[in-house]
Design an enzyme around this catalytic site. Structure first.
Site, PDB file in Angstrom:
ATOM      1  N   ASP A  50       0.826  -1.205   0.000  1.00  0.00           N
ATOM      2  CA  ASP A  50       0.000   0.000   0.000  1.00  0.00           C
ATOM      3  C   ASP A  50       0.860   1.255   0.000  1.00  0.00           C
ATOM      4  OD1 ASP A  50      -2.167  -1.616   0.028  1.00  0.00           O
ATOM      5  OD2 ASP A  50      -2.757  -1.212   2.095  1.00  0.00           O
ATOM      6  N   TYR A  53       2.300   1.786  -3.444  1.00  0.00           N
ATOM      7  CA  TYR A  53       1.236   2.210  -4.358  1.00  0.00           C
ATOM      8  C   TYR A  53       0.907   3.687  -4.160  1.00  0.00           C
ATOM      9  CZ  TYR A  53      -3.464   2.746  -6.275  1.00  0.00           C
ATOM     10  OH  TYR A  53      -4.565   3.207  -6.964  1.00  0.00           O
ATOM     11  N   GLU A 133      -8.220  11.331  11.846  1.00  0.00           N
ATOM     12  CA  GLU A 133      -8.576   9.968  12.248  1.00  0.00           C
ATOM     13  C   GLU A 133      -7.615   8.979  11.605  1.00  0.00           C
ATOM     14  OE1 GLU A 133     -11.976   8.417   9.360  1.00  0.00           O
ATOM     15  OE2 GLU A 133     -12.404  10.450  10.053  1.00  0.00           O
ATOM     16  N   LYS A 135      -6.184   6.082   9.342  1.00  0.00           N
ATOM     17  CA  LYS A 135      -6.604   5.530   8.055  1.00  0.00           C
ATOM     18  C   LYS A 135      -6.480   4.014   8.143  1.00  0.00           C
ATOM     19  CE  LYS A 135      -6.009   5.844   3.069  1.00  0.00           C
ATOM     20  NZ  LYS A 135      -5.995   4.390   2.850  1.00  0.00           N
ATOM     21  N   ARG A 156     -16.647  -0.925  -2.546  1.00  0.00           N
ATOM     22  CA  ARG A 156     -16.452   0.298  -3.322  1.00  0.00           C
ATOM     23  C   ARG A 156     -16.350   0.022  -4.814  1.00  0.00           C
ATOM     24  NH1 ARG A 156     -11.385   4.285  -2.273  1.00  0.00           N
ATOM     25  NH2 ARG A 156     -10.242   2.475  -3.046  1.00  0.00           N
ATOM     26  N   LYS A 331       0.132  10.022   4.753  1.00  0.00           N
ATOM     27  CA  LYS A 331       0.602   8.641   4.779  1.00  0.00           C
ATOM     28  C   LYS A 331       1.933   8.501   5.509  1.00  0.00           C
ATOM     29  CE  LYS A 331      -1.640   6.082   3.095  1.00  0.00           C
ATOM     30  NZ  LYS A 331      -1.804   5.516   1.755  1.00  0.00           N
ATOM     31  N   CYS A 439      13.109  -7.814 -32.588  1.00  0.00           N
ATOM     32  CA  CYS A 439      12.996  -8.026 -34.032  1.00  0.00           C
ATOM     33  C   CYS A 439      14.234  -7.616 -34.805  1.00  0.00           C
ATOM     34  CB  CYS A 439      11.777  -7.293 -34.596  1.00  0.00           C
ATOM     35  SG  CYS A 439      11.924  -5.486 -34.596  1.00  0.00           S
ATOM     36  N   CYS A 460       7.410  -6.107 -35.571  1.00  0.00           N
ATOM     37  CA  CYS A 460       8.027  -6.365 -34.272  1.00  0.00           C
ATOM     38  C   CYS A 460       7.060  -7.180 -33.424  1.00  0.00           C
ATOM     39  CB  CYS A 460       8.375  -5.057 -33.567  1.00  0.00           C
ATOM     40  SG  CYS A 460       9.109  -5.304 -31.928  1.00  0.00           S
TER      41      CYS A 460
END
Length: 715
Positions: A50, A53, A133, A135, A156, A331, A439, A460
């Site tokens: 996470d 990401y 709050e 996460k 979701r 984060k 190629c 190719c």
């Protein structure tokens, strides 16, 4: 500043890449994040962490901010979650379930506050309160109550459409099936999660009976909720925190904090660490307090969410395409590690780009095993940017080097630095290939482009195969049973060379089925299912058809915009033919599509007017019939359906708020004035745009006139 923070700053600094590098990186980011979305949201089997990401998304946003004209239509910033699984019934959310913008540094939290004040025209002394709050790292769930009774629970999904998991949700003890003193319609949103202790106990039990174990609590929670048998869900120790709401027939409260308290009173579990904060300093203090407790909470969190407390201000701030303006997730940071570079491989994409990938001795970085890293292009390997200036103080990257891997800020982990003290004697600089490894065609690098591309085109195999994989991908034609592996197999056997060939498979090889069913992994039933799946996609939405063509710079969202604007494939092709000179009414019409820039428009026109591409499309149209796009629902307002241009300074609202208001009223907002413009709103300081509007005879109003048209209260 820590090494991690310093590395992140360098990786996320868009000033350290050229425009060509940014274009290449944005393309790679879009592909990688789409794969990660599908793995995480649909398969419950994430391929990256996470934290990684989220920072990839942050990198994408930083590049788009620095190079706004390069923003792709399939940009990760325009997407939420992933398409829903076909296993469950689909639910259309009454109100879209959004994702959150991210912050990683304290300065970004301050910037968030400054940006909101600017949008709302508030000075530094005006009160602007927030809530903070934890996460929760779990699975988002929407619970719909009617007359106090739970009638529907949905994941979701992609934000618009989710999966119906009502029977499963009813087995979770934290979710009440009836409510007292609730609005007649109340949609409660929150996160399904699993505690650390329950996760360990579940995996112990799974091992004891020889069943599958889970990689982490989030996967366990998602996999447990998305069971076809609700009794399996009942046997899993799932929990639920409520933190938001969707559709309601009556307001819950006037503030976010009071609304959460109301949810608590209704019987929902809400997070006890939620706190009201006055300004960024208190938000950051609460972030630090929560971070200090992170290891002892007993459940996974990956940051702290900040939300504007006053609900009337939330309504004014509104939403971007995928995120609310009034909220952000702060984060927790990513990390660095050192390992050995074992090899450099060259991959050829569907546009012919030669992309170098570092193969590393596997190393754990922040809890994730990393064995690959992006090397961007030949300049990056050589220790210079596209203009010849040094990066990493000119240190090149060689096979056998001891390299520092940075997990944040790129499509896959990035090599940040090289330890020259550990470089082996006799090592030689890496020579980037000038011919295609697939190629043998010449690989050319055009002036101003950081990417070297194979000139082989359709000869190719790498390009041809990647284009076919894209054509059958989930967001394009989404042909069940025809994935990347099957595409490679059929291409190598000479069965398919272009998209039209896919729809001829049954006629060519289906008469006896023997040729297909005798292949490894195929039987008569699977062959028949494939032919049926192909036939089912002979009628496909125009947006999917356009996306499936794999036109450079034209992604999923852009395909939808273009389809909606033109309506039919015939109109799209006619527009491309008319705009081939990149000027005139047809060209202006294309550029006036909100979200379509010049780079994207040129790519669309150039591709669709090439003889070989046009012939391939013609052969495809003999096999499939793209369904005309539905015209967007017209909002009943004075500006609905009109194209607006704002210029000059607005005094009663910010430009961003004005644009959001116009779009909410059904108008299109363009950045330049043309014959297609219906109305120009000119504030003080309006210059060339107002002058051009006058020359073209386009109606122009001041800000007061705009507010009257928009039905806003006079200010």
């Amino acid at each position: 500043m820590t090494d991690t923070a310093a590395a992140r700053d360098q990786a996320l600094d868009p000033g350290k890449v050229s425009e060509a590098e940014a274009r290449q990186e944005l393309e790679a980011l879009a592909k990688r994040l789409a794969e990660a979305n599908a793995a995480y949201h649909t398969d419950d089997a994430p391929v990256i962490s996470d934290a990684e990401y989220d920072v990839l998304r942050q990198r994408n946003a930083a590049l788009e901010s620095a190079f706004p004209h390069l923003k792709r239509a399939d940009s990760p910033t325009e997407q939420i979650g992933a398409p829903v699984s076909e296993t469950f019934a689909k639910v259309t959310h009454a109100q879209r379930m959004m994702s959150l913008a991210n912050a990683f540094e304290e300065a970004e939290v301050v910037d968030f506050d400054v940006g909101l004040r600017r949008f709302l025209s508030l000075d530094d002394t005006a009160e602007l309160a927030y809530t903070a709050e934890p996460k929760i790292d779990g699975l988002s769930l929407s619970l719909r109550y009617e007359h106090g009774t739970l009638v529907q629970a949905a994941t979701r999904g992609d934000g618009t459409t989710g999966e119906n998991v009502t029977p499963n949700a009813c087995t979770i003890s934290d979710i009440p099936e009836t409510l007292e003193d609730a609005p007649e319609i109340l949609e409660v949103r929150g996160e399904v999660y699993m505690s650390h202790a329950d996760f360990e106990a579940l995996n112990t039990a799974q091992k004891a009976k020889g069943a599958k174990t889970f990689a982490n609590p989030r996967n366990a929670a998602a996999g447990s909720l998305r069971q076809l048998d609700a009794e399996i869900t009942r046997s899993r120790p799932l929990r639920f925190f409520a933190y938001a709401w969707g559709e309601t027939s009556a307001p819950l409260a006037e503030t976010q904090a009071d609304a959460i308290a109301r949810l608590t009173a209704l019987g929902f579990q809400t997070n006890p660490l939620t706190k009201r904060c006055d300004g960024p300093a208190e938000l950051i203090a609460q972030y630090r307090a929560i971070e200090a407790q992170r290891a002892t909470l007993g459940y996974d969190i990956d940051g702290v969410v900040y939300k504007v407390d006053a609900l009337d201000l939330q309504r004014r701030l509104g939403f971007r395409s995928t995120t609310p303006r009034w909220a952000i997730a702060h984060k927790f940071p990513a990390e660095l590690a050192w390992t050995r570079l074992e090899a450099i491989d060259i991959q050829v994409g569907r546009t012919g780009a030669l992309s170098p990938v570092a193969r590393l001795t596997p190393v754990t970085v922040g809890g994730v095993v990393v064995s690959n890293a992006t090397l961007h292009n030949e300049d990056y390997i050589a220790g210079r940017d596209s203009k010849g200036a040094d990066i990493r103080d000119g240190r090149d990257i060689r096979v056998g080097d001891w390299v520092q891997v940075y997990r944040a800020g790129d499509v896959i982990p990035k090599i940040k630095d090289v330890d020259l003290d550990k470089r082996a004697g006799g090592s030689v600089p890496y020579e980037f290939p000038v011919t295609c490894p697939e190629c043998g065609s010449v690989a050319m690098r055009e002036e101003g482009d950081a990417v070297r591309r194979c000139t082989g085109g359709l000869i190719c195999p790498a390009q041809a195969v990647e284009k076919l994989k894209h054509f059958v991908s989930r967001a394009a034609f989404d042909i069940e049973g025809l994935g990347a592996k099957q595409v490679e197999q059929f291409y190598n056997d000479g069965w398919i060379r272009e998209p039209a060939d896919i729809f001829k498979l049954k006629a060519r090889y289906g008469s006896g089925l023997q040729q297909l069913r005798n292949r490894e992994g195929w039987g008569e039933k699977s062959a028949l299912n494939l032919f049926q799946a192909i036939d089912d996609k002979r009628n496909v939405a125009l947006s999917r058809f356009l996306f499936g063509l794999g036109i450079r710079h034209v992604g999923e969202s852009a395909s939808s915009l273009i389809a909606t604007h033109f309506g039919t494939i015939e109109a799209v092709l006619e527009a491309a033919d008319s705009a081939v000179s990149f000027e005139g009414d047809a060209w202006d019409d294309l550029l006036n599509i909100n979200g379509v820039g010049e780079v994207m428009a040129r790519a669309l026109v150039t591709t669709l007017t090439q003889d070989a591409e046009r012939a391939s499309i013609a052969r495809l149209l003999e096999e499939v019939a793209p369904a005309p796009a539905e015209a967007p629902e017209v909002v009943d307002s004075a500006v609905a359906g009109k194209t607006l241009v704002f210029t000059g300074t607005l005094e009663t609202m910010s430009r961003a708020e004005a644009k959001a208001t116009a779009e909410a009223l059904g108008a299109k907002v363009a950045g330049s004035v043309s014959k297609k413009t219906d109305l120009v709103i000119a504030g003080p300081g309006a210059g060339s745009k107002a002058a051009k509007a006058a020359d073209l005879g386009i109606e122009t109003v001041d800000e007061a006139g705009w507010r009257a048209l928009a039905g806003l209260d006079p200010s």
